[in-house]
Scaffold this motif. Structure first.
Motif, short mmCIF file in Angstrom:
data_model
loop_
_atom_site.label_atom_id
_atom_site.label_comp_id
_atom_site.label_asym_id
_atom_site.label_seq_id
_atom_site.Cartn_x
_atom_site.Cartn_y
_atom_site.Cartn_z
N GLU A 1 -4.51 39.39 11.87
CA GLU A 1 -4.51 38.05 12.42
C GLU A 1 -3.33 37.85 13.36
OE1 GLU A 1 -2.85 34.95 11.85
OE2 GLU A 1 -4.43 33.79 12.87
N LYS A 2 -2.16 38.43 12.97
CA LYS A 2 -0.98 38.33 13.83
C LYS A 2 -1.21 39.10 15.14
CE LYS A 2 3.93 39.32 14.21
NZ LYS A 2 3.70 39.83 15.55
N PRO B 1 -11.75 29.50 12.00
CA PRO B 1 -11.24 30.03 13.27
C PRO B 1 -12.33 30.45 14.26
CG PRO B 1 -10.04 30.96 11.41
CD PRO B 1 -11.18 30.19 10.83
N ALA C 1 -4.13 37.15 21.94
CA ALA C 1 -4.62 35.88 22.49
C ALA C 1 -3.71 35.37 23.59
CB ALA C 1 -4.74 34.85 21.38
N LEU C 2 -2.39 35.59 23.41
CA LEU C 2 -1.44 35.13 24.44
C LEU C 2 -1.70 35.87 25.75
CD1 LEU C 2 1.87 34.87 22.41
CD2 LEU C 2 0.55 33.01 23.41
N TRP D 1 -4.01 39.76 16.52
CA TRP D 1 -5.02 39.04 17.30
C TRP D 1 -4.39 37.85 18.03
CZ3 TRP D 1 -9.22 39.43 19.80
CH2 TRP D 1 -10.06 38.36 20.05
N ARG D 2 -3.43 37.18 17.36
CA ARG D 2 -2.75 36.07 18.01
C ARG D 2 -1.92 36.57 19.18
NH1 ARG D 2 0.89 33.71 14.49
NH2 ARG D 2 -0.06 34.47 12.58
N ASP D 3 -1.28 37.75 19.00
CA ASP D 3 -0.51 38.33 20.11
C ASP D 3 -1.42 38.64 21.30
OD1 ASP D 3 1.70 38.13 18.56
OD2 ASP D 3 1.76 40.25 17.96
N LYS E 1 -4.86 34.83 27.34
CA LYS E 1 -4.72 33.54 28.02
C LYS E 1 -4.23 33.77 29.45
CE LYS E 1 -2.88 28.94 27.37
NZ LYS E 1 -1.74 28.18 26.93
N ALA F 1 -13.14 35.89 16.75
CA ALA F 1 -12.03 35.55 15.85
C ALA F 1 -11.83 36.62 14.78
CB ALA F 1 -12.31 34.20 15.17
#
Lengths: 268, 425
Positions: free
Chosen positions: A230-231, A142, A237-238, A233-235, A241, A129
């Motif tokens: 963080e943004k 997180p 993450a998609l 990292w979220r991108d 996935k 995270a």
């Protein structure tokens, strides 16, 4: 005799796409987990995200396109209009004599068969995270998504691991219903990449760790860097996935996740 | 100078001993792991069994898959003890299986009290549930090459078990009221799981030699409980067997087919659905385990990647059937190699005079070519002997093959086979 020609032969490099980030090859979008043999050239645009590829022992390469169209040969260390970050894999240190002795002794080495305990691990471990450092406090939530409520001790070791490595231990009473961010003071922790392990506190304040636990990688950052990281990292993450759903091995997925965190850490 | 017996010279015997020793050294250093692995995979996944399997319909698996992990357990680990307890108690009281094997670790300190309350309600309705422990500390004791070769000693692992249902197993084993075992399996050199050890050495202090006790592994305990009331062909003399992966996997039921997780923080038996399980699980073995992606409980086997609970099911099935291959002790493998080597030498020496029996290609052949044909034929026969009698010992096939192929080469090369006069004699 047999080894000599093999030793002299330069192996064709296999490239594996970690995070495609919207890049293409011959106008075909790249997919996470795809493999190619060098040489190949990838195309990207400013609108594309970061391309992360694994180049074997050369390391993980991250490419960011900063002009309208970019062309980058796989595993190249520079290219026009492209920002390149190379994440080197750790090398085994030692003199060449040690290497030869090691090679020789390994031929006659008899290792005991590793044992596996076949059961669902009962203890949830922290996950990779990006964490916020707010003054002296860190928001641990997180990284504790799969960890049940309870009192734990957390141990952090800075990355890259240097000798002597910096280790920080702290206690946390994790209860997501009252504090979903899991805020706990950690004044000694410096922003950057760390290995995070969860243990149980003993009566004498010692911390016991499960030997089967795989440490999570956490990137700790303060504002204003945190929001950007963080943004990103979220991108990632998609895309991770997608990698997960495409049935790739967890080892590969983990390598890509760690490479992405290392890249984000370098870009702070 | 050479003394000959039935055409085999003293030099031949020395060469054979040297070859066998080299092959065993290669085996000890895991150089033959790839060949061994290929053969074992082929046999374990496709072996034809000569007797009907007693475990054919003996097992059911109740699996916590990704869907159940998310909806029933909020994707959190450790799995909530109250729900886990409800699942096991409902299965034991409503389905009346012969035994329930719970393949989920219950060693988390944070849930100690909750685990203890599950333990207090266990085994109240004559159905035994057997829980797993993990290995907290393990010590490996190496065996050296000569002890391995001549006495059959193997590396030993001594483990300290973790807590089961909130309580650490007692210092002396087996412990109190909770039935538990270790589902521990050695990986082969290619990291695949094929072998099922029926015993494991436990100790509260693995580093020191005292206070060690041999205890049955988890799959063995589950099988033993089932065999109290059902016919079994368990081979009690085997310490370690190869699992029979040729069998079909037991029928699997997703947790959500049987239990309703729609009410937050609760789990209950579904009013409708899952009849196939509830009506037929009586007197069978029911294994409860996790197959969700993040369980960290997947391994490679001759049948590909399987979850831990599925591999445990294969181990239990193999134990009940007693049809699995048995790992052979090394002194027997040495004797076998020597026997095959002598047979090869004998046949090669005799066939020198009977070439007219063989195909025309061999009439003009030299000795190495003849050696290859005879060796391959012997290997082929040995392979089929094992194949047809699968309940017998597993041969150290790779060692035998190489021994058979290399020994005639060694002896014939020493005789200068390229000498045209020798070749035509």
């Amino acid at each position: 005799m047999l080894a000599l020609p093999l030793y002299g032969q330069k192996a064709a490099r296999t490239i594996r796409v970690g995070l495609p980030g919207g890049w293409t090859l011959n106008s075909q979008p790249l997919k996470a987990g795809d493999t190619y043999s060098a040489p190949v050239e990838f195309q990207g645009t400013t609108a594309a995200g970061d391309l992360l590829i694994e180049c074997g022992s050369a390391g993980t390469f991250a490419y960011t396109c900063s002009q309208e169209r970019c062309l980058v040969p796989a595993c190249a260390t520079s290219s026009d209009g492209v920002t390149v970050h190379v994440i080197q894999h750790p090398k085994i240190a030692g003199s060449s004599t040690h290497v030869y002795l090691g090679m020789l002794s390994s031929l006659f080495q008899h290792d005991p068969a590793p044992m596996s305990v076949l059961g669902v691990r009962g203890v949830g471990d922290p996950n990779d995270a990006v964490l916020l450092k707010d003054g002296d406090a860190v928001h641990w939530g997180p990284a504790l998504k799969g960890v049940s409520e309870g009192k734990y001790c957390l141990q952090l070791r800075s990355l890259p691991q240097i000798s002597p490595s910096t280790t920080v231990t702290l206690n946390l009473d994790w209860d997501r219903s009252s504090d979903p961010q899991g805020i706990a003071r950690a004044p000694k922790i410096v922003p950057g990449l760390h290995l995070l392990e969860k243990g149980t506190s003993g009566l004498e304040g010692d911390c016991t760790f499960n030997s089967d636990q795989t440490p999570a990688w956490v990137l700790i950052a303060a504002e204003p860097n945190f929001s950007r990281l963080e943004k990103a990292w979220r991108d990632y993450a998609l895309e991770l996935k997608e990698l997960n759903e495409s049935g790739n091995s967890t080892a590969l997925e983990s390598t890509i996740r760690h490479a992405a965190l290392a890249y984000l850490s370098d870009s702070r | 100078m050479r003394k000959k017996w039935s055409g085999i010279s003293k030099g031949d015997v020395i060469s054979l001993l040297a070859v066998v020793l080299v092959i065993q050294a290669l085996e000890y250093g895991a150089w033959l792991a790839a060949i061994d692995g290929r053969f074992l995979d082929s046999m374990l996944a496709h072996a034809r069994l000569n007797q009907p399997r007693l475990s054919e319909d003996a097992l059911y698996i109740v699996k916590i898959d990704d869907d159940a992990y998310e909806k029933c357990f909020d994707s959190k680990s450790p799995l909530e003890p109250a729900k886990l307890g409800t699942i096991v108690q409902t299965i034991t009281s409503q389905a009346h299986p012969a035994v329930v094997g719970v393949d989920i670790l219950t060693d988390a300190n944070v849930f100690k009290a909750a685990y203890r309350s599950i333990a207090a309600k266990l085994n109240t309705n004559n159905v035994k549930s057997i829980w797993i422990s993990a290995a907290e500390g393990a010590t490996f004791e190496h065996t050296n090459f000569f002890a391995w070769l001549f006495t059959g000693e193997e590396d030993e692992v001594i483990v300290r078990p973790t807590a089961v249902l909130g309580d650490r197993p007692a210092e002396s084993f087996p412990s109190g009221d909770v039935s538990w075992g270790l589902p521990i399996y050695p990986r082969d050199e290619d990291l695949k799981l094929r072998r099922f050890p029926r015993q494991v050495l436990l100790s509260s202090d693995p580093e020191h030699p005292g206070n060690r006790q041999e205890a049955p592994t988890w799959a063995r305990l589950v099988a033993r409980e089932y065999c109290r009331t059902h016919p079994c062909r368990t081979d009690d003399s085997a310490t370690q067997i190869y699992m029979n992966f040729a069998a079909n996997l037991p029928e699997e039921f997703a947790l959500q087919e049987l239990f309703d997780c729609s009410i937050p923080n609760a789990i209950s038996k579904r009013a409708k659905g899952g009849e196939a399980f509830w009506r037929t699980a009586a007197n069978r073995i029911v294994l409860v385990g996790g197959t969700f992606r993040n369980s960290g409980d997947f391994y490679y086997t001759p049948r590909g990647r399987l979850s831990g609970v599925e591999i445990n099911a294969y181990a239990i099935g193999s134990d009940i059937d007693g049809l699995g291959f048995r790992a052979i002790r090394q002194p027997w493998a040495v004797l076998l190699d020597l026997a095959v080597g002598f047979a090869t030498l004998f046949v090669v020496s005799k066939t020198r005079h009977w070439r007219w029996l063989l195909v025309p290609w061999l009439i003009e052949s030299n000795e190495p070519r003849l050696s290859i044909v005879v060796s391959l034929a012997l290997w082929f026969i040995a392979f089929w002997v094992v194949w047809l009698f699968v309940n017998e010992y597993l041969l150290g096939i790779a060692g035998v093959v190489l021994g058979v192929l290399l020994d005639p080469f060694a002896s014939t090369l020493r005789k200068n086979p390229l000498d045209p006069e020798e070749a035509h004699n």
